[in-house]
Design a protein around this motif. Structure first.
Motif, PDB file in Angstrom:
ATOM      1  N   ASN A 180       0.830  -1.198   0.000  1.00 33.61           N
ATOM      2  CA  ASN A 180       0.000   0.000   0.000  1.00 33.61           C
ATOM      3  C   ASN A 180       0.870   1.256   0.000  1.00 33.61           C
ATOM      4  O   ASN A 180       0.634   2.200  -0.772  1.00 33.61           O
ATOM      5  N   ILE A 181       1.889   1.277   0.857  1.00 36.78           N
ATOM      6  CA  ILE A 181       2.788   2.431   0.927  1.00 36.78           C
ATOM      7  C   ILE A 181       3.513   2.620  -0.399  1.00 36.78           C
ATOM      8  O   ILE A 181       3.704   3.752  -0.867  1.00 36.78           O
ATOM      9  N   GLN A 182       3.891   1.511  -1.028  1.00 36.54           N
ATOM     10  CA  GLN A 182       4.571   1.604  -2.317  1.00 36.54           C
ATOM     11  C   GLN A 182       3.671   2.264  -3.357  1.00 36.54           C
ATOM     12  O   GLN A 182       4.126   3.067  -4.172  1.00 36.54           O
ATOM     13  N   GLN A 183       2.391   1.934  -3.323  1.00 42.43           N
ATOM     14  CA  GLN A 183       1.441   2.553  -4.244  1.00 42.43           C
ATOM     15  C   GLN A 183       1.271   4.042  -3.946  1.00 42.43           C
ATOM     16  O   GLN A 183       1.090   4.852  -4.860  1.00 42.43           O
ATOM     17  N   GLY A 212       3.786  13.444   5.689  1.00 43.91           N
ATOM     18  CA  GLY A 212       3.968  12.089   6.175  1.00 43.91           C
ATOM     19  C   GLY A 212       4.682  11.131   5.253  1.00 43.91           C
ATOM     20  O   GLY A 212       4.812   9.954   5.585  1.00 43.91           O
ATOM     21  N   VAL A 213       5.178  11.593   4.099  1.00 47.68           N
ATOM     22  CA  VAL A 213       5.814  10.685   3.150  1.00 47.68           C
ATOM     23  C   VAL A 213       7.032  10.010   3.775  1.00 47.68           C
ATOM     24  O   VAL A 213       7.231   8.796   3.649  1.00 47.68           O
ATOM     25  N   GLU A 214       7.867  10.796   4.468  1.00 54.96           N
ATOM     26  CA  GLU A 214       9.065  10.222   5.077  1.00 54.96           C
ATOM     27  C   GLU A 214       8.714   9.185   6.135  1.00 54.96           C
ATOM     28  O   GLU A 214       9.386   8.159   6.278  1.00 54.96           O
ATOM     29  N   VAL A 215       7.647   9.449   6.884  1.00 46.91           N
ATOM     30  CA  VAL A 215       7.228   8.499   7.918  1.00 46.91           C
ATOM     31  C   VAL A 215       6.746   7.202   7.282  1.00 46.91           C
ATOM     32  O   VAL A 215       7.054   6.105   7.756  1.00 46.91           O
ATOM     33  N   LEU A 216       5.999   7.307   6.199  1.00 48.65           N
ATOM     34  CA  LEU A 216       5.525   6.109   5.509  1.00 48.65           C
ATOM     35  C   LEU A 216       6.694   5.265   5.024  1.00 48.65           C
ATOM     36  O   LEU A 216       6.690   4.037   5.157  1.00 48.65           O
ATOM     37  N   ARG A 217       7.700   5.915   4.473  1.00 45.61           N
ATOM     38  CA  ARG A 217       8.865   5.173   3.994  1.00 45.61           C
ATOM     39  C   ARG A 217       9.635   4.543   5.153  1.00 45.61           C
ATOM     40  O   ARG A 217      10.192   3.448   5.027  1.00 45.61           O
ATOM     41  N   LEU A 218       9.669   5.248   6.275  1.00 48.46           N
ATOM     42  CA  LEU A 218      10.326   4.700   7.461  1.00 48.46           C
ATOM     43  C   LEU A 218       9.598   3.445   7.934  1.00 48.46           C
ATOM     44  O   LEU A 218      10.226   2.447   8.303  1.00 48.46           O
ATOM     45  N   VAL A 219       8.272   3.477   7.925  1.00 50.48           N
ATOM     46  CA  VAL A 219       7.474   2.307   8.305  1.00 50.48           C
ATOM     47  C   VAL A 219       7.772   1.145   7.364  1.00 50.48           C
ATOM     48  O   VAL A 219       8.005   0.007   7.793  1.00 50.48           O
ATOM     49  N   GLN A 220       7.786   1.429   6.083  1.00 49.09           N
ATOM     50  CA  GLN A 220       8.040   0.389   5.081  1.00 49.09           C
ATOM     51  C   GLN A 220       9.416  -0.238   5.279  1.00 49.09           C
ATOM     52  O   GLN A 220       9.567  -1.468   5.258  1.00 49.09           O
ATOM     53  N   ARG A 221      10.422   0.605   5.492  1.00 49.27           N
ATOM     54  CA  ARG A 221      11.780   0.099   5.668  1.00 49.27           C
ATOM     55  C   ARG A 221      11.904  -0.717   6.958  1.00 49.27           C
ATOM     56  O   ARG A 221      12.581  -1.749   6.985  1.00 49.27           O
TER      57      ARG A 221
END
Length: 264
Positions: A180-183, A212-221
């Motif tokens: 979802n985050i990737q999308q 929140g983009v950076e936070v989403l990527r942090l969650v994904q990583r």
């Protein structure tokens, strides 16, 4: 007569909303759409923009949470012409993925809350959930401010890695969350990956960038790193089958350097 019918349908929709009766609400809005599509769309947009959070709603078994209400409302809203106009600048697909993000995080947070086994994890998940609500707020038309308006949300990679047990136990849900985050935002390797605290602000530094983009990527990583660490431990303990079981949750484009995968 048409104006009176529209008023009656609007009142019926409000009653169904506050009783968390989504199917009757949906049927009422479909009828209202045939008479006044702009009003029907506006009602759904209001539900989504508030993240389904209204005072005095009597949640039901069929619609037990704001996250599910929001998700269901989005599924109906995207059937309208110009579903995001005039509240949001992003498109219908982005709106759908934002609502899905909210529902996925809520699903995990609810499971943790029901288990009553890890309140620290639930605190972290609550902040991720709040990010989901914030990303549904209108970015073109001002709306009534929620209780957390202006409050900073800070997340550290260490806190997210502390969700390890929750992530492993709910690996399929978190894998869907990564997709979802990737999308929503994809991944740009040039962004800072220092693992330091990332603070989410509604105003100030980074104005004009999507919230929140950076936070989403942090969650994904962090999710990817949890699976990598778990695989390493399995291999150290001689549990090859356990290590192999995590391979399907690894994705090269989800924020972890390729060298890290090769190391495992």
């Amino acid at each position: 007569m048409e104006d009176r019918d529209t008023q009656l349908l609007s009142r019926a929709a409000a009653n169904h909303l506050f009783l968390a009766q989504f199917e009757p609400l949906r049927a009422t809005l479909l009828t209202l759409r045939s008479r006044n599509p702009s009003l029907a769309r506006a009602i759904l947009q209001t539900i989504v923009a508030r993240g389904g959070r209204f005072e005095s709603i009597l949640w039901s078994n069929s619609c037990p949470s704001p996250a599910l209400l929001t998700h269901l409302a989005v599924l109906e809203l995207v059937e309208f012409d110009n579903p995001t106009y005039p509240l949001w600048s992003f498109d219908a697909d982005s709106l759908r993925f934002r609502a899905e993000f909210l529902l996925l995080v809520h699903t995990v947070a609810s499971k943790v809350s029901e288990s009553q086994s890890d309140f620290g994890s639930n605190g972290v998940l609550d902040r991720v959930l709040e990010l989901g609500f914030r990303r549904l707020r209108p970015d073109v038309v001002a709306t009534e401010e929620g209780p957390s308006e202006g409050v900073e949300l800070e997340l550290e990679e260490g806190e997210l890695m502390g969700l390890r047990g929750v992530i492993v136990e709910n690996a399929d849900i978190f894998d869907m969350l990564c997709g979802n985050i990737q999308q929503l935002v994809g991944w740009q390797p040039e962004l800072d990956q220092s693992g330091l605290a990332i603070t989410l602000r509604r105003e100030g530094e980074g104005k004009g960038r999507e919230e929140g983009v950076e936070v989403l990527r942090l969650v994904q990583r962090a999710i990817q790193n949890v699976h990598l660490d778990t695989m390493k431990e399995c291999l150290i303990n001689g549990d090859v089958d356990g290590a192999v079981s995590h391979i399907r949750f690894l994705h090269l484009e989800y924020g972890v350097e390729e060298a890290e995968y090769r190391y495992v």
